[in-house]
Design a protein around this motif. Structure first.
Motif, PDB file in Angstrom:
ATOM      1  N   LEU A 189      10.585   6.011   3.348  1.00 56.13           N
ATOM      2  CA  LEU A 189      11.995   5.670   3.178  1.00 56.13           C
ATOM      3  C   LEU A 189      12.639   6.786   3.750  1.00 56.13           C
ATOM      4  N   TYR A 190      12.353   8.101   3.623  1.00 58.29           N
ATOM      5  CA  TYR A 190      12.961   9.156   4.070  1.00 58.29           C
ATOM      6  C   TYR A 190      13.041   9.004   5.853  1.00 58.29           C
ATOM      7  N   LEU A 191      12.063   8.743   6.384  1.00 61.28           N
ATOM      8  CA  LEU A 191      12.015   8.391   7.957  1.00 61.28           C
ATOM      9  C   LEU A 191      12.737   7.272   8.198  1.00 61.28           C
ATOM     10  N   HIS A 192      12.958   6.414   7.606  1.00 60.98           N
ATOM     11  CA  HIS A 192      13.604   5.141   7.966  1.00 60.98           C
ATOM     12  C   HIS A 192      15.110   5.470   7.669  1.00 60.98           C
ATOM     13  N   LEU A 193      15.479   6.028   6.835  1.00 62.93           N
ATOM     14  CA  LEU A 193      16.845   6.538   6.531  1.00 62.93           C
ATOM     15  C   LEU A 193      17.405   7.557   7.683  1.00 62.93           C
ATOM     16  N   THR A 194      16.451   8.412   7.930  1.00 57.18           N
ATOM     17  CA  THR A 194      16.544   9.559   9.177  1.00 57.18           C
ATOM     18  C   THR A 194      16.698   9.014  10.373  1.00 57.18           C
ATOM     19  N   PHE A 195      15.679   8.262  10.721  1.00 59.35           N
ATOM     20  CA  PHE A 195      15.489   7.890  11.901  1.00 59.35           C
ATOM     21  C   PHE A 195      15.610   6.313  12.353  1.00 59.35           C
ATOM     22  N   GLY A 196      15.734   5.534  11.220  1.00 61.24           N
ATOM     23  CA  GLY A 196      15.959   4.134  11.535  1.00 61.24           C
ATOM     24  C   GLY A 196      14.460   3.502  11.911  1.00 61.24           C
ATOM     25  N   ALA A 197      13.350   4.253  11.809  1.00 62.95           N
ATOM     26  CA  ALA A 197      11.768   3.859  12.187  1.00 62.95           C
ATOM     27  C   ALA A 197      11.062   4.601  11.467  1.00 62.95           C
ATOM     28  N   VAL A 198       9.690   4.089  11.005  1.00 66.74           N
ATOM     29  CA  VAL A 198       8.701   4.797  10.370  1.00 66.74           C
ATOM     30  C   VAL A 198       7.521   4.919  11.149  1.00 66.74           C
TER      31      VAL A 198
ATOM     32  N   ARG B 243     -16.569   3.274  -9.602  1.00 60.94           N
ATOM     33  CA  ARG B 243     -16.268   3.260 -10.820  1.00 60.94           C
ATOM     34  C   ARG B 243     -16.397   1.800 -11.440  1.00 60.94           C
ATOM     35  N   ARG B 244     -16.514   0.721 -10.649  1.00 65.51           N
ATOM     36  CA  ARG B 244     -16.412  -0.508 -11.086  1.00 65.51           C
ATOM     37  C   ARG B 244     -15.076  -0.952 -11.719  1.00 65.51           C
ATOM     38  N   ARG B 245     -13.938  -0.126 -11.334  1.00 66.56           N
ATOM     39  CA  ARG B 245     -12.814  -0.564 -11.891  1.00 66.56           C
ATOM     40  C   ARG B 245     -11.831  -0.242 -10.625  1.00 66.56           C
ATOM     41  N   PHE B 246     -10.489  -1.116 -10.284  1.00 65.83           N
ATOM     42  CA  PHE B 246      -9.684  -0.647  -9.595  1.00 65.83           C
ATOM     43  C   PHE B 246      -9.126   0.941  -9.734  1.00 65.83           C
ATOM     44  N   PRO B 247      -9.257   1.876  -8.884  1.00 63.90           N
ATOM     45  CA  PRO B 247      -8.661   3.104  -9.109  1.00 63.90           C
ATOM     46  C   PRO B 247      -7.171   3.337  -9.090  1.00 63.90           C
ATOM     47  N   LEU B 248      -6.598   2.817  -9.977  1.00 61.07           N
ATOM     48  CA  LEU B 248      -5.225   2.897 -10.338  1.00 61.07           C
ATOM     49  C   LEU B 248      -4.437   4.138 -10.055  1.00 61.07           C
ATOM     50  N   ALA B 249      -5.159   4.942 -10.655  1.00 62.60           N
ATOM     51  CA  ALA B 249      -4.601   6.563 -10.804  1.00 62.60           C
ATOM     52  C   ALA B 249      -4.701   7.109  -9.329  1.00 62.60           C
ATOM     53  N   PHE B 250      -5.609   6.904  -8.490  1.00 59.62           N
ATOM     54  CA  PHE B 250      -5.866   7.337  -7.259  1.00 59.62           C
ATOM     55  C   PHE B 250      -4.821   6.602  -6.336  1.00 59.62           C
ATOM     56  N   ALA B 251      -4.521   5.221  -6.497  1.00 58.86           N
ATOM     57  CA  ALA B 251      -3.651   4.520  -5.749  1.00 58.86           C
ATOM     58  C   ALA B 251      -2.180   5.033  -5.798  1.00 58.86           C
ATOM     59  N   LEU B 252      -1.807   5.152  -7.108  1.00 64.26           N
ATOM     60  CA  LEU B 252      -0.326   5.383  -7.279  1.00 64.26           C
ATOM     61  C   LEU B 252      -0.135   6.623  -6.790  1.00 64.26           C
ATOM     62  N   ALA B 253      -1.071   7.847  -7.084  1.00 66.25           N
ATOM     63  CA  ALA B 253      -0.705   9.093  -6.542  1.00 66.25           C
ATOM     64  C   ALA B 253      -0.838   9.185  -5.001  1.00 66.25           C
ATOM     65  N   GLY B 254      -1.535   8.223  -4.564  1.00 62.49           N
ATOM     66  CA  GLY B 254      -1.629   8.066  -3.144  1.00 62.49           C
ATOM     67  C   GLY B 254      -0.177   7.568  -2.322  1.00 62.49           C
ATOM     68  N   LEU B 255       0.007   6.355  -3.013  1.00 65.76           N
ATOM     69  CA  LEU B 255       1.134   5.488  -2.609  1.00 65.76           C
ATOM     70  C   LEU B 255       2.521   5.750  -2.400  1.00 65.76           C
ATOM     71  N   VAL B 256       2.733   6.396  -3.963  1.00 69.04           N
ATOM     72  CA  VAL B 256       4.182   6.651  -4.241  1.00 69.04           C
ATOM     73  C   VAL B 256       4.618   7.759  -3.341  1.00 69.04           C
ATOM     74  N   PRO B 257       4.052   9.016  -3.148  1.00 67.16           N
ATOM     75  CA  PRO B 257       4.679   9.937  -2.128  1.00 67.16           C
ATOM     76  C   PRO B 257       4.879   9.391  -0.792  1.00 67.16           C
ATOM     77  N   VAL B 258       3.754   8.755  -0.273  1.00 71.13           N
ATOM     78  CA  VAL B 258       3.826   8.188   1.103  1.00 71.13           C
ATOM     79  C   VAL B 258       4.965   7.052   1.235  1.00 71.13           C
ATOM     80  N   LEU B 259       5.138   6.298   0.263  1.00 71.80           N
ATOM     81  CA  LEU B 259       6.493   5.361   0.425  1.00 71.80           C
ATOM     82  C   LEU B 259       7.739   6.020   0.318  1.00 71.80           C
ATOM     83  N   LEU B 260       7.826   6.991  -0.434  1.00 71.25           N
ATOM     84  CA  LEU B 260       8.914   7.740  -0.625  1.00 71.25           C
ATOM     85  C   LEU B 260       9.375   8.773   0.772  1.00 71.25           C
ATOM     86  N   PHE B 261       8.113   9.007   1.562  1.00 73.53           N
ATOM     87  CA  PHE B 261       8.351   9.682   2.872  1.00 73.53           C
ATOM     88  C   PHE B 261       8.688   8.563   3.800  1.00 73.53           C
TER      89      PHE B 261
END
Length: 489
Positions: free
Chosen positions: A215-224, A195-213
């Motif tokens: 965080l859930y693992l860390h709060l639940t198990f104390g580890a990721v 695309r000759r541009r940083f794929p911001l939409a792809f990055a945000l859609a991919g990163l946000v759910p994973v980071l939230l997950f």
């Protein structure tokens, strides 16, 4: 990209594959390999008790697929279908999804290629012994999600909606199994370059759910990072060849002739399929390149991580080879104007004949029986533990045993019992078992380096008596003994 309108050929191909999937699903319903049942027990506890745990009350991240366990548990809670049943269904659906993406990618190919390649891939993948033995693994939906994400992201049309959809699919793949991050990175770089541009939409859609997950693992198990990583690395023998083990496992699925036919068909795909794809400079070539880079990075990563070979790690690689072989079996006819194109395709198809025959022979012979030879012995041991009122059991292999017995498990390898991993490193595992005094011990002759010192511990010798000797199924001389703790201390 134009919407695909199913043709009579499409309907015929996918009707055949759907029928084959039903037959395979009925024959291997609920079966899987031992380690998958570790994730299954996490899923069942989530469905029944709302806790993502292996042993109730012990918050240990002992599965490499916590997101997959959540999905299986939720589906079981909502439908009443068993966790292993959903494992079978998801694996079969994932293979079908890969066949569908292969058909989409070949939309501009001649009929022999666009119908033949998905049909050949699906047939081989549903019957191939490696796949059948791994049904239920999270690697199947990770593969389907990854292939789908690549196709969406690198389609012929630009668009943020497609990038967002691709990002969400790759996020789900990473939630199922974190090593899908390799594909996420490669796909992101490919999008950036194309695309000759940083794929911001792809990055945000991919990163946000994973980071939230995470965080859930860390709060639940104390580890990721799953505890399994350290446990697996501790099992690696001093003299060990990862590639040789992988080749040997492929040899369980195919004879030498079958393996040779697979590799020659893949070579045919490179010579007669990749070149036409590259000349067209379309989405199919870009998707193929990204997926090839992913499989190469995946294979390299597991060698660098220094963990022992495990066949479920390599479901993407195996299915990549099967897809390439299917393309190789048909791609000679890509240029229908070339002299001898049809005869060339016929010759390539003959190369696949040993692979298809050997796969079909295995599926028919094994139909209705557990592919994992450990199934019968461990399931019987688990029933004896459960029926004998056992509340706890210690063992090296804990999947079938833990799922069927529902007893608290002391995992002697440390995947779900970190205290056992520490004790192994310190040389105090026999003392730990003597102190914990589980109601049952499982002794398997293959694991004498671990179990021998435990059984030689005086406190263990004085407290446990064998109550059953059961078939193991992995070879002559391999035995499984169940020992029970005496009523007196």
């Amino acid at each position: 990209m134009k919407a695909l309108r199913p043709t009579p050929g499409d309907l015929a191909v996918f009707a055949v594959l759907a029928g084959l999937a039903v037959l395979v699903g009925v024959g291997f319903w609920g079966y899987s390999y031992d380690d998958a049942f570790i994730t299954y027990r996490y899923a069942r506890n989530f469905a029944e008790h709302g806790e993502l745990v292996f042993n109730p009350g012990e918050r240990v991240l002992g599965t490499t697929a916590p997101g997959y366990a959540l999905l299986l548990g939720a589906l079981t809670f909502l439908t009443g279908i068993s966790v292993p049943g959903w494992g079978t269904l998801i694996s079969l659906a994932s293979i079908g999804a890969v066949a569908l993406v292969l058909r989409l990618a070949l939309a501009d190919a001649p009929p022999g290629v666009r119908y033949g390649a998905p049909l050949l891939y699906g047939t081989a993948a549903f019957l191939f012994r490696w796949n059948v033995e791994m049904f239920g693994a999270e690697s199947f939906p990770v593969l389907a999600l990854g292939v789908g994400a690549a196709w969406l992201a690198l389609g012929d049309e630009e668009g943020r909606r497609r990038e967002v959809a691709a990002g969400l699919l790759i996020a789900l793949a990473m939630i199922f199994r974190l090593d899908a991050a390799l594909l996420a990175g490669i796909l992101g770089l490919a999008l950036w370059w194309r695309r000759r541009r940083f794929p911001l939409a792809f990055a945000l859609a991919g990163l946000v759910p994973v980071l939230l997950f995470l965080l859930y693992l860390h709060l639940t198990f104390g580890a990721v990072i799953p505890n399994t990583m350290a446990a697996k690395q501790s099992e690696l023998p001093a003299a060990y060849s990862y590639t040789l083990e992988e080749w040997r496992w492929l040899g369980r699925s195919l004879t030498f002739v079958g393996r040779l036919s697979l590799l020659l068909a893949v070579l045919g795909a490179v010579l007669f399929g990749s070149l036409p794809l590259a000349r067209r400079r379309g989405a199919a070539g870009a998707v193929a390149l990204v997926l090839i880079l992913w499989l190469a990075a995946h294979e390299l990563a597991y060698r660098v991580l220094a963990v022992p070979f495990a066949p479920w790690y390599h479901v993407p690689m195996i299915n990549g080879l099967l897809a390439a072989a299917a393309l190789g079996g048909t791609a000679w006819s890509w240029d229908e104007r070339r002299a001898g194109a049809r005869w060339g395709s016929f010759g390539m198809l003959l190369l696949l004949f040993p692979l298809l025959v050997q796969s079909a022979h295995y599926a028919v012979r094994q139909w209705g029986q557990a592919p994992d030879p450990r199934w019968s012995g461990y399931m019987e041991a688990a029933r004896r533990v459960r029926d004998g009122g056992g509340r706890s059991v210690a063992a090296v292999e804990i999947g079938f045993l833990g799922y069927e017995s529902d007893a608290r498990v002391l995992d002697l390898m440390g995947l779900v019992s970190p205290e056992a991993l520490t004790a192994r490193r310190d040389g105090t595992l026999p003392a730990l078992v003597a102190r914990e005094r589980p109601d049952y011990l499982v002794d398997v002759s293959l694991f004498q380096p671990v179990l021998g010192p435990i059984l030689d511990e005086p406190a263990v010798q004085a407290s446990y008596q064998p109550v059953a000797e059961l078939p193991d199924g992995r070879g002559p001389g391999v035995r499984l003994r169940l020992l029970r703790k005496s009523l007196t201390p």
